[in-house]
Design an enzyme around this catalytic site. Sequence first.
Site, PDB file in Angstrom:
ATOM      1  N   ARG A   1      90.174  29.241 104.342  1.00  0.00           N
ATOM      2  CA  ARG A   1      90.943  28.002 104.271  1.00  0.00           C
ATOM      3  C   ARG A   1      92.144  28.147 103.334  1.00  0.00           C
ATOM      4  NH1 ARG A   1      86.429  23.387 103.527  1.00  0.00           N
ATOM      5  NH2 ARG A   1      85.018  25.138 103.133  1.00  0.00           N
TER       6      ARG A   1
ATOM      7  N   CYS B   1      76.614  14.437 107.545  1.00  0.00           N
ATOM      8  CA  CYS B   1      78.017  14.840 107.499  1.00  0.00           C
ATOM      9  C   CYS B   1      78.887  14.044 108.460  1.00  0.00           C
ATOM     10  CB  CYS B   1      78.142  16.332 107.797  1.00  0.00           C
ATOM     11  SG  CYS B   1      77.547  16.815 109.437  1.00  0.00           S
TER      12      CYS B   1
ATOM     13  N   ARG C   1      88.460  24.281 109.165  1.00  0.00           N
ATOM     14  CA  ARG C   1      87.125  24.834 108.966  1.00  0.00           C
ATOM     15  C   ARG C   1      87.224  26.261 108.459  1.00  0.00           C
ATOM     16  NH1 ARG C   1      82.604  23.683 111.706  1.00  0.00           N
ATOM     17  NH2 ARG C   1      81.753  25.144 110.207  1.00  0.00           N
TER      18      ARG C   1
ATOM     19  N   LYS D   1      74.403  20.465  98.298  1.00  0.00           N
ATOM     20  CA  LYS D   1      75.085  19.523  99.180  1.00  0.00           C
ATOM     21  C   LYS D   1      74.810  19.819 100.650  1.00  0.00           C
ATOM     22  CE  LYS D   1      79.506  22.063  99.232  1.00  0.00           C
ATOM     23  NZ  LYS D   1      79.482  22.418 100.670  1.00  0.00           N
ATOM     24  N   ASP D   2      74.379  21.039 100.963  1.00  0.00           N
ATOM     25  CA  ASP D   2      74.087  21.408 102.350  1.00  0.00           C
ATOM     26  C   ASP D   2      72.672  21.039 102.769  1.00  0.00           C
ATOM     27  OD1 ASP D   2      76.606  22.557 102.667  1.00  0.00           O
ATOM     28  OD2 ASP D   2      75.925  24.538 102.019  1.00  0.00           O
TER      29      ASP D   2
ATOM     30  N   ARG E   1      84.354  12.335 104.561  1.00  0.00           N
ATOM     31  CA  ARG E   1      84.327  11.648 103.266  1.00  0.00           C
ATOM     32  C   ARG E   1      85.651  11.828 102.533  1.00  0.00           C
ATOM     33  NH1 ARG E   1      84.122  13.809  98.550  1.00  0.00           N
ATOM     34  NH2 ARG E   1      83.618  15.828  99.466  1.00  0.00           N
ATOM     35  N   ARG E   2      86.128  13.065 102.472  1.00  0.00           N
ATOM     36  CA  ARG E   2      87.408  13.316 101.809  1.00  0.00           C
ATOM     37  C   ARG E   2      88.552  12.632 102.551  1.00  0.00           C
ATOM     38  NH1 ARG E   2      85.851  19.649 101.174  1.00  0.00           N
ATOM     39  NH2 ARG E   2      84.776  19.529  99.158  1.00  0.00           N
TER      40      ARG E   2
END
Length: 313
Positions: free
Chosen positions: A157, A244, A151, A85-86, A133-134
């Site tokens: 987190r 992103c 972050r 995904k990165d 997106r979330r």
Amino acid sequence: MRTVTVGTRQSALALTQTNQVIEQLKLLAGNAGIECRFEIKKIVTRGDQILDVTLSKVGGKGLFVKEIEQALLDGTIDMAVHSMKDMPWERQEGLAIGGTPVREDPRDCLITRGGVALADLPGGARVGTSSLRRAAQLLAFRPDLNIESIRGNIDSRLRKLETEGFDAIVLAAAGLHRMGWKDRISEYLSPDICIPTVAQGALGIECRADDTFMLDLLGKFEHADTVLAVTAERQFLGRLNGGCQIPIGAHVTVRDNPAGGRLLEMTAVVGSPDGSRLIKEWGQGSDPVKLGDLLADKLIAQGADRIIAELGG
């Protein structure tokens, strides 16, 4: 015996998944009669250095891979373990994805204090996520939530959930699974509510394109269904030129095709950051590239390209 130097980010999750890959490669190498040993080189990326602003504001692509890819090109490492995904759509000349192991659970998940489900969070609940997106999809489902940026690595987190007054945070289930922290998950978010980011849960093992030794070894680590799903999702991303800074997601499932071979079913989304507009589509097919293009074209026909242009994509 060849020594294989493996590049990775230095977070606990990156090191954990890198060690998991190395252990599996040792078994594959041993079974194939290949003699090699592995050592790890930790590399700090730009994305790891900038923690005081959201990724969408940092801008650019490949924030978590560029420095690692440069080390590959320089010859200081021989392979790298990336979260797919990165990885940006554009491939770095001279490098290749030599292996794509079986995908972990691609879904997002909710971690709450007290194990409360998303539907049961109180109005105005503070939900932490660094992902547009979330945020967009959560607000479309629960516009009464207060979405705030958070972050850091997953362990930091999780700490912030307790120390900074959040009611919930949203993370990728795959990372928690790999860390052995499934018990922290309050709820898996269905793709009907929150479509994952492209290639979430998948790893890409990268090496130099002319390194035949590594290509041969990593080729034994290829999971066909994962390759099909990730290829379709990344084709969709590339067709839309997404990054992103855009609320964009795609999710592919792979199953037996009654007509023979494998059938891919794909859902995809592009939306506005505040969740006021979400464009979703579904499609199926056997060719991952054609399916990725099909879903992108369906979303473009409904105005996804205009949303992306407005957000600077």
